[in-house]
Design an enzyme around this catalytic site. Structure first.
Site, short mmCIF file in Angstrom:
data_model
loop_
_atom_site.label_atom_id
_atom_site.label_comp_id
_atom_site.label_asym_id
_atom_site.label_seq_id
_atom_site.Cartn_x
_atom_site.Cartn_y
_atom_site.Cartn_z
N LYS A 1 2.57 -2.55 -0.87
CA LYS A 1 3.43 -1.56 -1.51
C LYS A 1 4.73 -2.14 -2.08
O LYS A 1 5.30 -1.59 -3.02
CB LYS A 1 3.76 -0.44 -0.52
CG LYS A 1 2.63 0.56 -0.29
CD LYS A 1 2.42 1.44 -1.51
CE LYS A 1 1.47 2.58 -1.21
NZ LYS A 1 1.30 3.49 -2.37
N SER B 1 -5.44 -3.97 2.32
CA SER B 1 -4.21 -3.53 1.67
C SER B 1 -3.01 -3.46 2.60
O SER B 1 -1.87 -3.49 2.13
CB SER B 1 -4.42 -2.16 1.02
OG SER B 1 -4.86 -1.21 1.98
#
Length: 422
Positions: free
Chosen positions: A60, A315
């Site tokens: 992110k 991720s």
């Protein structure tokens, strides 16, 4: 920006390369690692892109920092605002500290203290954490109000071309690190920012590489939108895969994913839990649910990926240790080892001993037993949890309960009762 059509914006290679220039001195260039266990299991060459090892333990930061660096200096100096219950908040907080700008981060009041502390740690004196409302939507609404009131920039978690370009650097790195051109790239889809970014780079460099978007079974915002031909809002979702459980995919990300992804696949939440446990037990990898999504999907593509080179993007690795019991429980239920029943059970001395002797198999184990209602009647409803050593023991267990005349409901097969009681 390049365009697929007048209605479909695309992030171009130059946008992703520009983002990499912004990010090169701030983020970690995470490794692309060969995984022997998964490679042998699926008969192919499996490589893991380890964004769980990123500086904030997720991808992110890439999109957040790139978007913030792209703002005009005078607007950047005024600060930013965002809403998040997890990884995006940490990425924005780190970026605020690195850029020396103020940030207001709105989080639901229900956010675990550990996550709030991480945001404060990464942001330091640069950020103010504001807890408001019970859900992400509540926090999002307040963040938008603050952005409109103060004129500070709102940093969207996924639906922004700069965010997508920053996330696209994951695709750039994995393509540059791979010795051979990947045949498949599996990437999680929530709001779609990561999938859109990775697919934008991979497809530009290698159109023949298949990019597969992987969604939680209980939150298929992309699949539902693809079927409808437009972005739709899901009424209900399973929030377990918190990093990918969104009710509505972004408009920009949907347009890009619709054009560039070769396929989408849903994965049951229980399968994700099994994958998380396997990653930890077999590889010492701590993946969050969204991070395990792409690897969980390999089973569904076993035939297609045989003999191929496959990349899975992990991720993130921000998994709360307090969730481990739930993760284990969901895995056991999905794999068929654990079953819950409501039984009409005799409330008399010796009844439980008879159940153990006459119904349970030699390797079955009762993990939970409680009368749900205590009274003076001869029979009453009881909640019984049974764990099997072998999943094939389930049939004989059911047969013995029926033969002994027990009236029962299988809670595993009744989502409403299961969620209420378990």
């Amino acid at each position: 920006m390049e365009f697929l059509s007048s209605h479909s914006p695309r992030v171009g290679l130059e946008d992703i390369v520009h983002a990499q220039m912004h990010l090169k001195d701030v983020i970690l260039r995470t490794p692309l690692q060969y995984n022997r266990v998964l490679s042998e299991r699926y008969g192919c060459n499996v490589l893991l892109k380890r964004e769980d090892l990123q500086i904030v333990r997720s991808f992110k930061i890439r999109g957040a920092y790139h978007l913030m660096r792209s703002l005009p200096p005078e607007r950047l100096a005024a600060g930013v605002v965002c809403a998040s219950a997890g990884n995006h908040a940490q990425g924005v907080a780190y970026s605020c500290h690195a850029l020396g700008i103020p940030g207001k981060i709105y989080m639901p009041s229900t956010t675990p203290r550990q996550k709030v502390n991480q945001v404060s740690f990464f942001g330091g004196d640069s950020v103010e954490v504001i807890l408001t409302g019970d859900t992400f939507d509540d926090a999002y609404a307040e963040a938008i109000k603050e952005s409109e009131r103060s004129g500070t920039a709102f940093i969207h978690p996924f639906d922004d071309l700069k965010i997508i370009a920053g996330n696209g650097t994951v695709g750039q790195e994995l393509m540059e690190a791979s010795d051979t051109v990947p045949d498949f790239v599996f990437v999680a889809v929530g709001g779609g920012g990561l999938a859109a970014g990775v697919a934008s780079y991979v497809k530009a460099i290698s159109p023949e590489t298949k990019v597969i978007g992987v969604e939680p079974e209980g939150a298929q915002s992309l699949r539902e939108s693809l079927d409808a031909g437009e972005v739709v809002t899901l009424e209900h979702i399973d929030k377990f895969v918190d990093g990918a459980a969104v009710k509505r995919i972004g408009k920009l990300t949907f347009a890009i994913c619709r054009e560039l992804l070769d396929d989408t696949v849903p994965v049951p939440e229980g399968k994700i839990c099994t994958t998380m446990l396997d990653l930890y037990n077999e590889n010492a990898i701590v993946a969050e649910p969204a991070g395990a999504l792409p690897i969980a999907a390999l089973e569904m593509f076993r035939d297609q990926i045989a003999g191929k080179t496959v990349v899975c993007v992990i991720s993130g690795g921000n998994n709360d240790i307090d969730r481990m019991q739930e993760i284990k429980e969901r895995s056991l239920i999905y794999e068929g080892y654990k079953h819950y029943f409501m039984l009409n059970f005799p409330q008399r001395a010796g009844a439980l001993r008879e159940f153990l002797d006459d119904v349970l198999g030699p390797t079955d184990d009762i993990t939970r037993f409680e009368y749900t209602k205590k009274h003076n009647k001869d029979n009453g409803p009881s909640l019984v949890g049974i764990e099997l050593k072998h999943r094939e023991d389930y049939g004989p267990l059911i047969s013995r309960m029926q033969m002994k005349g027990y009236s029962f409901i299988e809670l595993n097969k009744d989502p409403v009762l299961f969620n209420l009681l378990i």
